[in-house]
Design a protein around this motif. Structure first.
Motif, PDB file in Angstrom:
ATOM      1  N   ILE A  26       4.421   4.614  18.401  1.00  0.00           N
ATOM      2  CA  ILE A  26       3.419   4.716  19.465  1.00  0.00           C
ATOM      3  C   ILE A  26       2.462   3.521  19.429  1.00  0.00           C
ATOM      4  CG2 ILE A  26       3.528   7.221  19.607  1.00  0.00           C
ATOM      5  CD1 ILE A  26       0.936   7.347  18.028  1.00  0.00           C
ATOM      6  N   VAL A  27       2.423   2.829  18.309  1.00  0.00           N
ATOM      7  CA  VAL A  27       1.687   1.568  18.205  1.00  0.00           C
ATOM      8  C   VAL A  27       2.545   0.592  17.407  1.00  0.00           C
ATOM      9  CG1 VAL A  27      -0.597   2.646  18.300  1.00  0.00           C
ATOM     10  CG2 VAL A  27       0.474   2.213  16.085  1.00  0.00           C
ATOM     11  N   SER A  28       2.246  -0.687  17.530  1.00  0.00           N
ATOM     12  CA  SER A  28       2.951  -1.698  16.734  1.00  0.00           C
ATOM     13  C   SER A  28       2.137  -2.001  15.481  1.00  0.00           C
ATOM     14  CB  SER A  28       3.121  -2.977  17.554  1.00  0.00           C
ATOM     15  OG  SER A  28       1.852  -3.555  17.824  1.00  0.00           O
ATOM     16  N   GLY A  29       2.772  -2.632  14.527  1.00  0.00           N
ATOM     17  CA  GLY A  29       2.079  -3.013  13.303  1.00  0.00           C
ATOM     18  C   GLY A  29       0.890  -3.911  13.557  1.00  0.00           C
ATOM     19  N   THR A  30       0.960  -4.713  14.587  1.00  0.00           N
ATOM     20  CA  THR A  30      -0.128  -5.649  14.884  1.00  0.00           C
ATOM     21  C   THR A  30      -1.384  -4.946  15.407  1.00  0.00           C
ATOM     22  OG1 THR A  30       0.789  -6.029  17.100  1.00  0.00           O
ATOM     23  CG2 THR A  30       1.450  -7.559  15.344  1.00  0.00           C
ATOM     24  N   GLN A  31      -1.260  -3.665  15.772  1.00  0.00           N
ATOM     25  CA  GLN A  31      -2.425  -2.886  16.217  1.00  0.00           C
ATOM     26  C   GLN A  31      -3.120  -2.183  15.057  1.00  0.00           C
ATOM     27  OE1 GLN A  31       0.172  -1.225  19.704  1.00  0.00           O
ATOM     28  NE2 GLN A  31      -1.903  -0.494  20.070  1.00  0.00           N
ATOM     29  N   LEU A  32      -2.581  -2.339  13.864  1.00  0.00           N
ATOM     30  CA  LEU A  32      -3.121  -1.662  12.693  1.00  0.00           C
ATOM     31  C   LEU A  32      -3.841  -2.658  11.785  1.00  0.00           C
ATOM     32  CD1 LEU A  32      -0.078   0.630  11.849  1.00  0.00           C
ATOM     33  CD2 LEU A  32      -2.115   1.222  13.160  1.00  0.00           C
ATOM     34  N   TYR A  33      -5.010  -2.230  11.294  1.00  0.00           N
ATOM     35  CA  TYR A  33      -5.840  -3.059  10.426  1.00  0.00           C
ATOM     36  C   TYR A  33      -6.154  -2.252   9.168  1.00  0.00           C
ATOM     37  CZ  TYR A  33      -6.394  -5.804  14.675  1.00  0.00           C
ATOM     38  OH  TYR A  33      -6.152  -6.559  15.800  1.00  0.00           O
ATOM     39  N   VAL A  34      -5.894  -2.840   8.001  1.00  0.00           N
ATOM     40  CA  VAL A  34      -6.032  -2.072   6.766  1.00  0.00           C
ATOM     41  C   VAL A  34      -6.856  -2.818   5.723  1.00  0.00           C
ATOM     42  CG1 VAL A  34      -3.797  -0.964   7.182  1.00  0.00           C
ATOM     43  CG2 VAL A  34      -3.920  -2.963   5.681  1.00  0.00           C
ATOM     44  N   TYR A  35      -7.486  -2.019   4.870  1.00  0.00           N
ATOM     45  CA  TYR A  35      -8.145  -2.578   3.680  1.00  0.00           C
ATOM     46  C   TYR A  35      -8.035  -1.568   2.543  1.00  0.00           C
ATOM     47  CZ  TYR A  35     -11.552  -3.609   0.127  1.00  0.00           C
ATOM     48  OH  TYR A  35     -12.144  -3.829  -1.096  1.00  0.00           O
ATOM     49  N   ASP A  36      -7.657  -2.064   1.386  1.00  0.00           N
ATOM     50  CA  ASP A  36      -7.662  -1.284   0.153  1.00  0.00           C
ATOM     51  C   ASP A  36      -8.041  -2.225  -0.982  1.00  0.00           C
ATOM     52  OD1 ASP A  36      -6.396   1.537  -0.978  1.00  0.00           O
ATOM     53  OD2 ASP A  36      -6.242  -0.096  -2.438  1.00  0.00           O
ATOM     54  N   PRO A  37      -8.842  -1.764  -1.934  1.00  0.00           N
ATOM     55  CA  PRO A  37      -9.212  -2.632  -3.059  1.00  0.00           C
ATOM     56  C   PRO A  37      -8.010  -3.197  -3.804  1.00  0.00           C
ATOM     57  CG  PRO A  37     -10.556  -0.647  -3.046  1.00  0.00           C
ATOM     58  CD  PRO A  37      -9.490  -0.455  -2.006  1.00  0.00           C
ATOM     59  N   HIS A  38      -6.916  -2.447  -3.796  1.00  0.00           N
ATOM     60  CA  HIS A  38      -5.665  -2.954  -4.364  1.00  0.00           C
ATOM     61  C   HIS A  38      -4.964  -3.761  -3.263  1.00  0.00           C
ATOM     62  CE1 HIS A  38      -6.170  -0.423  -7.906  1.00  0.00           C
ATOM     63  NE2 HIS A  38      -6.506   0.554  -7.081  1.00  0.00           N
ATOM     64  N   LEU A  39      -5.247  -5.027  -3.222  1.00  0.00           N
ATOM     65  CA  LEU A  39      -4.839  -5.870  -2.096  1.00  0.00           C
ATOM     66  C   LEU A  39      -3.325  -5.931  -1.893  1.00  0.00           C
ATOM     67  CD1 LEU A  39      -7.346  -8.844  -2.577  1.00  0.00           C
ATOM     68  CD2 LEU A  39      -7.532  -6.868  -1.033  1.00  0.00           C
ATOM     69  N   GLU A  40      -2.581  -5.710  -2.966  1.00  0.00           N
ATOM     70  CA  GLU A  40      -1.122  -5.798  -2.843  1.00  0.00           C
ATOM     71  C   GLU A  40      -0.560  -4.731  -1.904  1.00  0.00           C
ATOM     72  OE1 GLU A  40      -2.046  -3.154  -6.365  1.00  0.00           O
ATOM     73  OE2 GLU A  40      -2.760  -5.076  -5.583  1.00  0.00           O
ATOM     74  N   LYS A  41      -1.261  -3.606  -1.750  1.00  0.00           N
ATOM     75  CA  LYS A  41      -0.788  -2.562  -0.842  1.00  0.00           C
ATOM     76  C   LYS A  41      -0.787  -3.064   0.598  1.00  0.00           C
ATOM     77  CE  LYS A  41      -2.279   1.407  -3.628  1.00  0.00           C
ATOM     78  NZ  LYS A  41      -3.105   2.649  -3.629  1.00  0.00           N
ATOM     79  N   GLY A  42      -1.894  -3.674   1.000  1.00  0.00           N
ATOM     80  CA  GLY A  42      -1.978  -4.221   2.349  1.00  0.00           C
ATOM     81  C   GLY A  42      -1.055  -5.399   2.558  1.00  0.00           C
ATOM     82  N   GLN A  43      -0.875  -6.188   1.524  1.00  0.00           N
ATOM     83  CA  GLN A  43       0.014  -7.345   1.616  1.00  0.00           C
ATOM     84  C   GLN A  43       1.445  -6.910   1.870  1.00  0.00           C
ATOM     85  OE1 GLN A  43      -0.844  -9.175  -2.153  1.00  0.00           O
ATOM     86  NE2 GLN A  43      -2.735 -10.153  -1.427  1.00  0.00           N
ATOM     87  N   ALA A  44       1.869  -5.836   1.205  1.00  0.00           N
ATOM     88  CA  ALA A  44       3.231  -5.326   1.403  1.00  0.00           C
ATOM     89  C   ALA A  44       3.423  -4.827   2.833  1.00  0.00           C
ATOM     90  CB  ALA A  44       3.518  -4.202   0.415  1.00  0.00           C
ATOM     91  N   LEU A  45       2.416  -4.159   3.371  1.00  0.00           N
ATOM     92  CA  LEU A  45       2.492  -3.675   4.751  1.00  0.00           C
ATOM     93  C   LEU A  45       2.517  -4.827   5.744  1.00  0.00           C
ATOM     94  CD1 LEU A  45      -0.027  -0.708   4.493  1.00  0.00           C
ATOM     95  CD2 LEU A  45       2.422  -0.503   4.957  1.00  0.00           C
ATOM     96  N   ASN A  46       1.776  -5.867   5.428  1.00  0.00           N
ATOM     97  CA  ASN A  46       1.758  -7.047   6.290  1.00  0.00           C
ATOM     98  C   ASN A  46       3.138  -7.706   6.340  1.00  0.00           C
ATOM     99  OD1 ASN A  46       1.326 -10.323   6.056  1.00  0.00           O
ATOM    100  ND2 ASN A  46       0.141  -9.385   7.719  1.00  0.00           N
ATOM    101  N   GLN A  47       3.763  -7.820   5.193  1.00  0.00           N
ATOM    102  CA  GLN A  47       5.074  -8.488   5.123  1.00  0.00           C
ATOM    103  C   GLN A  47       6.165  -7.668   5.791  1.00  0.00           C
ATOM    104  OE1 GLN A  47       5.611  -9.205   0.930  1.00  0.00           O
ATOM    105  NE2 GLN A  47       3.926 -10.677   0.814  1.00  0.00           N
ATOM    106  N   THR A  48       6.063  -6.333   5.687  1.00  0.00           N
ATOM    107  CA  THR A  48       7.123  -5.471   6.209  1.00  0.00           C
ATOM    108  C   THR A  48       6.930  -5.118   7.679  1.00  0.00           C
ATOM    109  OG1 THR A  48       7.335  -4.491   4.006  1.00  0.00           O
ATOM    110  CG2 THR A  48       8.402  -3.329   5.818  1.00  0.00           C
ATOM    111  N   TYR A  49       5.671  -4.846   8.076  1.00  0.00           N
ATOM    112  CA  TYR A  49       5.417  -4.327   9.430  1.00  0.00           C
ATOM    113  C   TYR A  49       4.455  -5.186  10.254  1.00  0.00           C
ATOM    114  CZ  TYR A  49       7.287  -0.080   7.268  1.00  0.00           C
ATOM    115  OH  TYR A  49       8.067   0.834   6.612  1.00  0.00           O
ATOM    116  N   SER A  50       4.034  -6.323   9.730  1.00  0.00           N
ATOM    117  CA  SER A  50       3.059  -7.196  10.397  1.00  0.00           C
ATOM    118  C   SER A  50       1.701  -6.526  10.584  1.00  0.00           C
ATOM    119  CB  SER A  50       3.584  -7.672  11.767  1.00  0.00           C
ATOM    120  OG  SER A  50       4.777  -8.423  11.608  1.00  0.00           O
ATOM    121  N   VAL A  51       1.397  -5.548   9.701  1.00  0.00           N
ATOM    122  CA  VAL A  51       0.083  -4.912   9.713  1.00  0.00           C
ATOM    123  C   VAL A  51      -0.965  -5.933   9.280  1.00  0.00           C
ATOM    124  CG1 VAL A  51      -1.337  -3.166   8.550  1.00  0.00           C
ATOM    125  CG2 VAL A  51       0.982  -2.588   9.315  1.00  0.00           C
ATOM    126  N   ASN A  52      -2.131  -5.896   9.914  1.00  0.00           N
ATOM    127  CA  ASN A  52      -3.197  -6.831   9.575  1.00  0.00           C
ATOM    128  C   ASN A  52      -3.895  -6.396   8.291  1.00  0.00           C
ATOM    129  OD1 ASN A  52      -3.343  -8.561  12.204  1.00  0.00           O
ATOM    130  ND2 ASN A  52      -3.343  -6.430  12.925  1.00  0.00           N
TER     131      ASN A  52
END
Length: 269
Positions: A26-52
């Motif tokens: 219902i949304v694309s990865g580019t419409q999602l923005y994430v932050y977690d203190p464990h930066l590798e979690k967001g980095q993995a989502l960025n690489q796989t789904y283009s999440v910001n």
């Protein structure tokens, strides 16, 4: 959906909700923005789904129309205080923190902020959650529908008043633990009867899954469905009598009541 959705916290529940939304398309990865203190979690989502993947919670809020705050109850006040100045008037703030009331959230972000309190449960990890949704008075019907659409990506939803959230926690939020204990006990009994541990867990878990599905899809009273299994002078009624003798129903009711009382206690702190 055109809205930009932010996630603060990528623990089990935050990640489950995000993955469910991604899987729904219902949304694309580019419409999602994430932050977690464990930066590798967001980095993995960025690489796989283009999440910001952003550098702070405040960055997420600046970019988002809807912000899901998926952090532990003991830190949510600090997070809300941190992001408060970045919130726009029409930003929807969603909290999944148990025991944290809308009033407490509003004290941090402002009483005119759009706030939704959500109580999911761990089956969200397999898109089989049951979520309660409680909006404050600033949320419009259209906005409530949008929030419900998002959460339906991980299971089912019901809109409930805040006064009933403690009961929801007892019936749904905490109860998966009770169900797992029941499955484990069923399997132990089957192992005692000779089944392998692997087979016992499979039989017991599928029986619980199938029974729940039968109840939901037929709409029949659980007592009626129980009676369908209990043949006269058969094996099942013997087991039912033993559960009654051991106080099975009473123990479950007491367990739910204990979770409700604890939830109320947390909300008063």
């Amino acid at each position: 959906m055109e809205q930009k959705i932010g996630f603060i916290g990528l623990g089990n529940m935050g990640t489950a909700i995000l993955q469910g939304i991604l899987g729904s398309n219902i949304v694309s990865g580019t419409q999602l923005y994430v932050y977690d203190p464990h930066l590798e979690k967001g980095q993995a989502l960025n690489q796989t789904y283009s999440v910001n993947n952003l550098d702070s919670a405040r960055d997420v809020v600046r970019e988002s129309d809807i912000v899901l705050v998926a952090v532990k109850p003991n830190v949510i006040v600090d997070v809300l205080n941190d992001i408060q100045k970045e919130l726009k008037r029409d930003t929807i703030v969603i909290s999944i923190a148990a025991g944290v009331t809308i009033k407490t959230i509003a004290k941090c972000v402002g009483y005119e902020q759009k706030i939704v309190r959500v109580m999911p449960n761990t089956p969200a990890l397999v898109n089989a959650a049951m979520c309660s949704i409680t909006p404050n008075s600033e949320i419009t019907h259209k906005e409530l529908s949008i929030v419900q659409t998002l959460l339906n990506c991980i299971g089912k939803t019901e809109i409930v008043p805040e006064s009933l959230i403690d009961a929801v926690i007892g019936a749904s939020g905490s109860s998966p633990a009770f169900v797992f204990m029941f499955i484990e006990a069923l399997a132990d009994g089957a192992v005692k009867g000779g089944l392998s541990r692997k087979q016992a867990y499979k039989f017991a878990a599928q029986a619980v899954l199938g029974s729940a599905k039968l109840l939901l899809e037929t709409g029949k009273h659980p007592g009626e469905l129980k009676d369908m299994v209990c043949s006269p002078a058969g094996t099942t009624i013997e087991g039912v009598q033993m559960l009654e003798a051991k106080g099975f129903r009473s123990a479950v009711i007491d367990a739910v009541e204990a979770t409700i009382n604890k939830s109320k206690e947390l909300a008063e702190k």
